[in-house]
Motif scaffolding. Structure first.
Motif, mmCIF file in Angstrom:
data_model
loop_
_atom_site.group_PDB
_atom_site.id
_atom_site.type_symbol
_atom_site.label_atom_id
_atom_site.label_comp_id
_atom_site.label_asym_id
_atom_site.label_seq_id
_atom_site.Cartn_x
_atom_site.Cartn_y
_atom_site.Cartn_z
ATOM 1 N N ALA A 114 0.845 -1.200 0.000
ATOM 2 C CA ALA A 114 0.000 0.000 0.000
ATOM 3 C C ALA A 114 0.878 1.247 0.000
ATOM 4 N N LEU A 115 2.002 1.190 0.705
ATOM 5 C CA LEU A 115 2.921 2.332 0.756
ATOM 6 C C LEU A 115 3.663 2.497 -0.565
ATOM 7 N N ASN A 116 4.033 1.383 -1.177
ATOM 8 C CA ASN A 116 4.725 1.474 -2.462
ATOM 9 C C ASN A 116 3.803 2.040 -3.543
ATOM 10 N N LEU A 117 2.540 1.675 -3.516
ATOM 11 C CA LEU A 117 1.587 2.237 -4.475
ATOM 12 C C LEU A 117 1.302 3.703 -4.178
ATOM 13 N N LEU A 118 1.286 4.057 -2.902
ATOM 14 C CA LEU A 118 1.154 5.470 -2.537
ATOM 15 C C LEU A 118 2.347 6.266 -3.052
ATOM 16 N N ALA A 119 3.550 5.723 -2.884
ATOM 17 C CA ALA A 119 4.760 6.412 -3.364
ATOM 18 C C ALA A 119 4.751 6.569 -4.878
ATOM 19 N N LEU B 111 0.472 5.291 8.596
ATOM 20 C CA LEU B 111 1.379 4.682 7.627
ATOM 21 C C LEU B 111 2.537 4.056 8.395
ATOM 22 N N THR B 112 2.967 2.850 8.003
ATOM 23 C CA THR B 112 3.997 2.149 8.767
ATOM 24 C C THR B 112 5.172 1.731 7.875
ATOM 25 N N PRO B 113 5.937 2.685 7.346
ATOM 26 C CA PRO B 113 7.030 2.336 6.437
ATOM 27 C C PRO B 113 8.299 1.884 7.160
ATOM 28 N N HIS B 114 9.040 0.976 6.526
ATOM 29 C CA HIS B 114 10.433 0.771 6.906
ATOM 30 C C HIS B 114 11.267 1.792 6.131
ATOM 31 N N PRO B 115 12.576 1.907 6.386
ATOM 32 C CA PRO B 115 13.353 2.980 5.737
ATOM 33 C C PRO B 115 13.300 2.973 4.214
ATOM 34 N N GLY B 116 13.259 1.791 3.585
ATOM 35 C CA GLY B 116 13.179 1.756 2.128
ATOM 36 C C GLY B 116 11.880 2.329 1.612
#
Length: 500
Positions: free
Chosen positions: A350-355, A367-372
């Motif tokens: 979900a975060l990669n699609l948001l990015a 939102l719960t991202p790791h550093p990448g």
């Protein structure tokens, strides 16, 4: 993580904020040299507790007030009958003010003060009093070589206030940094002692407030707060007439072909953390496995956004992203979720699609991202994110208008208003697959039970890290589902289900 004392205060400061606090204490009537003397006594007490039979110390001293602390510690050790020398990096005659007074006291006590040399023999406990918190850029020579000598010595190391070369604001090693076994820090806890590369440099952390006026300390603005007992929200006790409808309905959306385990971990995490109802919207092929593992989950196969939307509208909280993938199926489900006005936790794809700009962030969520993933969301790179994790977390929260958990050593929770919390718990055994999926489900369960996003994220991060810490004592091989019973136990200790 560093070996953290349980009684550490909650506020965390930048280097500038601690310097301002120091100046306020001096202006209020505590002389700077008296604060320096108290710091030396605190460091000396900690050194003796940690290495009581060492009998010798070599102090590496720079040219600022951090060096003054080291000179006074050397004087205390000399008077106690230890073998002591000071290796001065730079001309000790150039010291000024309180640091010069400290140098003179050390000499009067009989301490040998010698110019530093990379060939100098080292003895006993090495005391790092080189650079302190004022470092603003990469460590220069000859300090860099002195730090390398300390790290290569194999001898025990005490860092005074902060390991030299470690940024007090970001926890980033500025080229090279001392690796201490014990760090004794003063007046206010520095944010950089807890995140970034700090866990590999700080060792055991000891704090001394130097008898600072608590009213002056309380008036000083802070950069962040530690997550600890007393610093995280509690869930209310449950009434004896409680039923499942009181504690929210979480829907986990994810698990594209071959990725069903991630969504199942999130769903079971939400269930184990007390959500009243938990549903799982995943690929048809994963439903039998989900039912076999956790029949308490309402597992539904969905092949279209319309099917998923019918489930989403009946849920109170959505957890979207674990195993979602970035193909057409995952993109369509995420788009359906993004248009709904309800609390949402977005993780993984979900975060990669948001990015990638496929959707906008949810209006209310975490939102719960790791550093990448954080780097992609910021249009940056991992090195830049890790070089200033607090700034990256706050920037993400402001850019997307939502609460952000930046995962990693010293996980950070930020909101769009600039509020920042830091978790100094965790264990290297947690470096494995699926731990983030468990965290996402845990956040969702706490949202469903009535906590606001920042409070839910903060409590979830703390519970998750403390559970991993408890289990990590058993060593390697920790798997994500091992955390469920530990999280349940911690949650009950922290927020008992029934009132006293």
């Amino acid at each position: 993580m560093p070996d953290i004392q349980e009684n550490l205060p909650l506020p965390l400061y930048s280097a500038a904020q601690v310097r301002e606090l120091d100046a306020r204490l001096i202006a209020a009537g505590t002389p700077g040299f008296e604060l320096m003397r108290r710091a030396a006594h605190a460091a000396w007490r900690a050194l003796r507790r940690r290495w009581p039979r060492a009998g010798a110390a070599t102090v590496f001293a720079g040219r600022g007030n951090n060096a003054g602390d080291g000179y006074l510690l050397a004087a205390l050790a000399q008077r106690a009958g230890w073998r002591v020398r000071v290796l001065a990096v730079g001309d000790p005659q150039q010291l000024q003010g309180d640091a010069a007074l400290a140098r003179d006291e050390a000499r009067q006590a009989g301490v040998a003060v010698e110019p530093w040399s990379e060939c100098a023999p080292l003895d006993g406990v090495l005391v790092d009093a080189l650079l302190g918190t004022g470092l603003g850029g990469a460590v220069r020579e000859p300090y860099a070589q002195a730090i390398r000598q300390i790290n290569a010595s194999g001898l025990p190391v005490l860092a005074v206030d902060i390991p030299s070369g470690l940024s007090a604001d970001t926890g980033c090693a500025l080229g090279v940094a001392v690796r201490a076994g014990l760090t004794v820090t003063f007046i206010g806890l520095k944010l950089g002692l807890f995140t970034g590369e700090a866990p590999d440099h700080v060792g055991t952390l000891v704090f001394d407030d130097l008898a600072a006026d608590p009213h002056i300390v309380a008036a000083q603005p802070v950069s962040a707060r530690r997550l600890a007992v007393g610093g995280v929200a509690c869930l209310a006790p449950r009434p004896r007439t409680a039923h499942k409808g009181h504690f929210g309905h979480v829907l986990v959306v994810g698990g594209d072909l071959g990725l069903g385990g991630a969504a199942l971990l999130s769903a079971e995490s939400a269930l184990r953390a007390g959500a009243g109802l938990v549903s799982l919207a995943t690929r048809d092929v994963h439903v039998p496995a989900a039912l076999a593992r956790r029949p308490e989950l309402m597992s539904r196969g969905v092949e279209s956004a319309n099917q998923a939307l019918a489930l989403m509208t009946r849920a109170d909280v959505l957890v979207v992203g674990p195993g979602l993938g970035q193909e057409a199926w995952g993109r369509s489900l995420l788009s359906a979720a993004a248009g709904l006005d309800r609390p949402q936790v977005w993780d993984a794809d979900a975060l990669n699609l948001l990015a990638a700009g496929a959707v906008g962030a949810p209006a209310r969520g975490v939102l719960t991202p790791h550093p990448g993933e954080a780097a992609r969301l910021l249009g940056s790179d991992i090195g830049t994110v890790q070089a200033d994790r607090p700034a990256a977390a706050v920037a993400l929260a402001r850019r997307h208008g939502t609460v952000v958990v930046l995962k990693g050593a010293g996980s950070l929770v930020a909101d769009p208003q600039g509020r920042l919390a830091l978790c100094d718990h965790g264990h290297p055994a947690m470096a494995g697959a699926g731990l983030g999926d468990v965290l996402a489900g845990l956040v969702g369960a706490l949202l469903a039970q009535g906590l606001e996003p920042f409070e839910a994220a903060s409590l979830a991060v703390w519970l998750h890290a403390r559970a991993g810490e408890r289990l990590g004592a058993q060593g390697r091989g920790l798997v994500a589902s091992d955390l469920f019973p530990a999280i349940r136990q911690l949650l009950e200790e922290h927020s008992p289900c029934l009132p006293d």
